[in-house]
Design an enzyme around this catalytic site. Sequence first.
Site, short mmCIF file in Angstrom:
data_model
loop_
_atom_site.label_atom_id
_atom_site.label_comp_id
_atom_site.label_asym_id
_atom_site.label_seq_id
_atom_site.Cartn_x
_atom_site.Cartn_y
_atom_site.Cartn_z
N ASP A 1 -17.87 32.47 1.06
CA ASP A 1 -19.01 32.74 0.18
C ASP A 1 -18.56 32.84 -1.27
OD1 ASP A 1 -21.53 33.36 -0.74
OD2 ASP A 1 -21.52 35.43 -0.07
N GLU B 1 -20.94 35.92 -9.19
CA GLU B 1 -21.16 37.05 -8.29
C GLU B 1 -19.86 37.75 -7.91
OE1 GLU B 1 -22.96 37.80 -3.77
OE2 GLU B 1 -23.14 35.83 -4.73
N GLU C 1 -28.57 35.69 7.08
CA GLU C 1 -28.84 36.96 6.41
C GLU C 1 -30.28 37.42 6.60
OE1 GLU C 1 -25.61 37.02 2.82
OE2 GLU C 1 -27.44 35.88 2.44
#
Length: 714
Positions: A371, A399, A297
């Site tokens: 993820d 998340e 990322e």
Amino acid sequence: MVLFACAGNAHAEDGYALWMRYVPLEPALAADYRRHLAQVVAPDQTPAQRAARDELARGLTGLLGSAPPMQGAAAGGATLVLGTPDSSALIAPLRHEIDTLGDEGYLLRHARMDGRDVLVVAARHDTGVLYGVFHLLRLLQTGASLDVLEVRESPRLRLRVLNHWDNLDGHVERGYAGRSLWDWQTLPEWHDPRYTDYARANASLGINGTVLNNVNASAQSLAPDYLAKAAALADTFRLYGIRVYLSARFSAPVELGGLPTADPLDPGVQRWWRDKVGEIYARIPDFGGFLVKANSEGQPGPQDYGRTHADGANLLAGALAAHGGVVMWRAFVYAHDVPADRAAQAYTEFADLDGAFLPNVILQIKNGPIDFQPREPFHPLFGAMPRTPLMMEVQITKEYLGFATHLVYLGPLYQEALRSDPRMRGQGDTVAQSLTGMAGVANIGNDRTWSGSHFDPANWYAFGRLAWNPHQSVRDIAADWATMTFAQNPGVVQPIVEMMMGSREAAVNYMTPLGLHHLMARGHHYGPGPWVDGGPRADWTSVYYHRADRNGIGFDRTARGSNAVSQYAPEVAARYGDLAQVPEPLLLWFHHVPWDHRMTSGRPLWDELVGRYSQGVRQVQAMQALWATLGPGAPDTNARGAAPPPHGVDPQRHEQIAAFLRIQLREAQWWRDASVAYFQSVSGRPLPAGETAPPHPLAWYQALQFPSAPGDGR
């Protein structure tokens, strides 16, 4: 400590005390415990010994009304003895037995010594004694008998670490509980009492490490002024057996040191890291080491210089080795170019490096290959690197599971990954048996509840308990947490445990049923976004993963598709790759399936998919109805100040949880309606009989914007 007790009284049941409320026990039970705890003999020569004594005094004062006298030596009557063979003559005869429990293990035993009843809390070191004190207090809080007590505990995993994704400006990436707990501006001079309470909570679970800063690290975290701040936190945490770690930015030699390169094979770079590590240990003698996110990322890493992950990790490990530090090197990586299958990327980059890392490198691998999705298969690297120490990384913050407002107990998710069998050495092994440690991405902030809601601390609690012993029952863990957090009344605890145990599956159903994944909105990840397409990378979109078209849905990871199944052991790959054998909860993870495929329920896939979305909504409705029975007054009352049921949930917490369940129900319905509207537009199929059409057209859901959604990834 006095301040903590006063704050708890002043704020009543506001969640601050977590599972360490120490509220008065029933009189008969308290009287029975006093019979065993007439006096306490405990050393107080070191700060850690005093921490154990103080925690015991705090707990017994709250639970029993007053603490028994603390003595330097045993007098007459039943006695609780704390200590190590070196600090207590009463415990010294147990030295050989205690040594078998290791450096962090402890022994709780009810016995007769010198003609008196003695309850022993013994360990090799002071930290183990503190762990044993917390275990004893848990037994008292949950009403366990002390008449026949024999507990021998040692951690199954060496490293049990929280990862804080906290930035130096106070923002918490993917945080939903306010700003960072660390007040960098006032450190090192001001030691907020909350830092001690944070350490107490972690020690009560056996968590022995904390990474203070975000994996998307700033090089400034290693600058001298921030090292002084980290050292102040380490001074507080040390008494509770917690070592401090820092996330290291791989390019720090360039950004802090002014070097022209961060190449791990460059002698100047190697010298810079040795000097920096020496500087850190001069300030923090028990520094744990570094956590590193590299070549992922946009983060810098060794591949920027044509080197491998092993080259990068070994650079830091070499600098840390002489001091006893470790490198936790994350396996969450992205290829420079979008791969055919994002799920295969980590295995592709790391599997061939097995055995190439120095002994003090631990590869930190997420529980699944994408993820932290609501459901993933276990990560294939857990069965592929027998010569490399491994840690499992899980997310405690939610998340992808409703932030702080959705009640989702993650114990079943963790257990699912830990108990998976990678067939490394034949049938019967589990992922848990391959681990050196566990890391949990923390859900902690400066919110009064610590985690943004009254239920979210349960995930912090479950992580700590499972990191100590991955083989524990997550239902039992939930029951302990609910008893200590809400009430000792089984009429309250049992419904709460049922809500918790069904909550993860409910979220999977209304978000990502049948193996779907990565369907959230772009960027902030708030709400549904199965239509997300375009942007800088295809593997940051939803359509890349669900691959829905007129004929079917799902990502083909069999030999006919990306062949990601081949990264598992042959027996596992055969099961996942066969449409007739793959577990239905993972069906669309591994297969692109026709809409009319017949499911085990007898329904076609399209009907089953819509049904699962609707089932998730109904499950939240059931949780909401169950919670209403535990509150003050009639189920539909919102009156303030009403008395709760005997030993039930207090009005203050019940009201907020009821409000959050209303949010969860509204958002579960949103997930269901938006997802059904989108997949119906793709499949062209009519809704199954009895299913309600979404109240808005697809374009309405696609147009929703949430620029202020919390926890973004900046």
